[in-house]
Design an enzyme around this catalytic site. Structure first.
Site, PDB file in Angstrom:
ATOM      1  CE  LYS A 133      -4.524   0.740   0.330  1.00  0.00           C
ATOM      2  NZ  LYS A 133      -5.575  -0.233  -0.045  1.00  0.00           N
TER       3      LYS A 133
HETATM    4  N1  GLU Z   1      -7.427   0.099  -3.052  1.00  0.00           N
HETATM    5  C1  GLU Z   1      -8.192  -1.065  -3.340  1.00  0.00           C
HETATM    6  C2  GLU Z   1      -8.226  -1.992  -2.144  1.00  0.00           C
HETATM    7  O1  GLU Z   1      -8.019  -1.582  -1.043  1.00  0.00           O
HETATM    8  C3  GLU Z   1      -7.774  -1.739  -4.628  1.00  0.00           C
HETATM    9  C4  GLU Z   1      -6.372  -2.233  -4.666  1.00  0.00           C
HETATM   10  C5  GLU Z   1      -5.945  -2.730  -6.034  1.00  0.00           C
HETATM   11  O2  GLU Z   1      -6.750  -2.809  -6.932  1.00  0.00           O
HETATM   12  O3  GLU Z   1      -4.759  -3.045  -6.144  1.00  0.00           O
HETATM   13  O4  GLU Z   1      -8.523  -3.152  -2.263  1.00  0.00           O
END
Ligand code: GLU
Length: 444
Positions: A133
């Site tokens: 993240k």
């Molecule tokens: N931000 C989204 C999540 O928390 C999507 C992450 C992604 O598609 O890599 O799942």
């Protein structure tokens, strides 16, 4: 020419979180640490799985944390220095994967928790990715589009060495959208001297994006809700009442889909508060009102409620699709929903788990319920690498199939180990990741 102001939050395409939810009132003055919330559940899952202590120690820590400082020229001509993070939690199952969020209250512990949740989430839906993240401490609502572009390009340049289609694939999250991903893809491509679409997902359709990605998280929320209502015989969808916290890319799209399929959506909110009508809201009209007024407030024929009152309304299904720590030990006892479907990441603090269990409230946890987004991100990555793009129907059919499979995989763990759905989902995610860790063994 004056810089164009960034669009209002309600019109953006944030992912797994609605709008700039930092303005939501917290139900409790207690500060929750999301990484500790994650670890509390991870530890329970590890204990139930009797996880090998060596593997336990590996999975408990992120692989790598990068902190970058980002000097950006603001429209005024002055330079501001922002702080950004990219936490790569685990790579056992494939390239790191996870979104990037922009918010004033981003912290390393939050990004750490979100990175670990991505590891478990990707494993729960069985896509070949690890977890990561990113986050930048900034207030995107106060920045112009050109400032956001410069910030995004500088952040991308700062993390360029550790991302890539086979390394780490970012995506949108709170306050980032398709445009942000297009800037990221372009900046990364410029460093490589050729176009690399698969470095990031959540891009605009036509620029390597996938049809169905924008709606994927919201649709996924409905897919698992449908299975849960039937499996535990809670209610028929056409008889189920639904309350949604948040009206952005997750909450708004889920609510529209619920209503279109005949569920009764009785309440929905944005960052400022919500609207409630026990007879059901006309979601198409609510969304039109939101698009023109940029708030759900003032919608005719509904009563105003605060975001914390909304969580406590009588309903069959509660979908917290805003941000972390909305349901805590302070308000958990007052939740009247039979089923909580976590559209946001971490909307329930760990101290609420036992209370909800005792009350018999079933929780479809974030790492299952909002996994539709990363599932279609996986489809996008596959399409980019093949250079061949799928129709929306194909995307949605494959998404529905994978969400259903993940739901029943979680139920199988729950039945076998007699644990809550949340711990069952963690056990599934941790078990799948641990298996790969053992198979790969240690390098050097
Ligand atoms: N931000 C989204 C999540 O928390 C999507 C992450 C992604 O598609 O890599 O799942």
């Amino acid at each position: 020419m004056a810089a164009k102001k960034a669009p209002k939050s309600s019109q953006r395409h944030e992912d797994a979180h609605d709008t700039s939810a930092e303005y939501l009132e917290a139900p409790s003055p207690a500060k929750h640490n999301p990484f500790e919330s994650m670890l509390a559940r991870f530890d329970k899952a590890a204990e139930k799985l009797q996880l090998d202590p060596d593997v336990y120690r590996i999975l408990r820590q992120p692989d790598r944390e990068l902190t970058v400082s980002l000097p950006v020229r603001m429209d005024s001509g002055r330079i501001e220095v922002f702080t950004g993070y990219r936490v790569q939690h685990n790579i056992a199952r494939g390239p790191y994967k996870g979104g990037i969020r922009y918010a004033p209250d981003v912290s390393i512990d939050e990004v750490r928790a979100l990175a670990a949740w991505m590891t478990w989430k990707c494993a729960v839906v069985d896509v070949p990715f690890g977890g990561a993240k990113g986050g930048v401490i900034c207030d995107p609502l106060k920045m112009s589009a050109t400032e956001l572009e410069r910030l995004t390009r500088r952040y991308t340049a700062a993390i360029a060495d550790i991302i890539g289609p086979d390394r780490d694939v970012p995506a949108p999250d709170m306050n980032t959208n398709e445009q942000t991903m297009a800037w990221l893809m372009d900046t990364y491509s410029m460093t490589k001297r050729y176009t690399v679409t698969a470095v990031v997902t959540g891009k605009p359709v036509g620029l390597g994006g996938s049809k169905g990605r924008r709606t994927a998280t919201g649709f996924g929320v409905e897919f698992v809700t449908r299975e849960a209502l039937a499996h535990w015989k809670i209610a028929k969808p056409q008889k189920a009442t639904v309350v949604v916290q948040g009206s952005g890319n997750v909450g708004g799209i889920a609510a529209e889909r619920f209503a279109a399929l005949g569920y009764k959506v009785v309440a929905i909110s944005d960052v400022n508060g919500g609207i409630y009508n026990p007879k059901g809201l006309d979601m198409a009209k609510v969304m039109a009102h939101l698009a023109s007024k940029r708030t759900v407030a003032g919608f005719g024929g509904a009563q105003a409620v605060t975001n914390s009152q909304l969580l406590e309304l009588p309903c069959d299904v509660l979908v917290p699709a805003a941000k972390e720590d909305q349901i805590t030990a302070v308000n958990a006892d007052r939740i009247q929903a039979k089923l909580i479907v976590e559209g946001a990441n971490g909307p329930t603090a760990a101290d609420a788990d036992a209370i909800l269990d005792r009350k018999g409230v079933i929780v479809l946890p974030d790492i299952l319920a909002n996994a539709g987004g990363v599932t279609v991100s996986y489809f996008e990555w596959v399409q980019d690498r093949q250079g061949y793009f799928w129709e929306e129907d194909e995307v949605n059919t494959k998404l529905a199939k994978m969400m259903k499979a993940a739901f029943y995989d979680v139920v199988a763990y729950q039945d076998r180990y007699k644990v809550s759905t949340r711990i069952a989902a963690y056990m599934l995610g941790v078990d799948r990741t641990a298996r790969f860790t053992r198979l790969r063994g240690l390098y050097a």
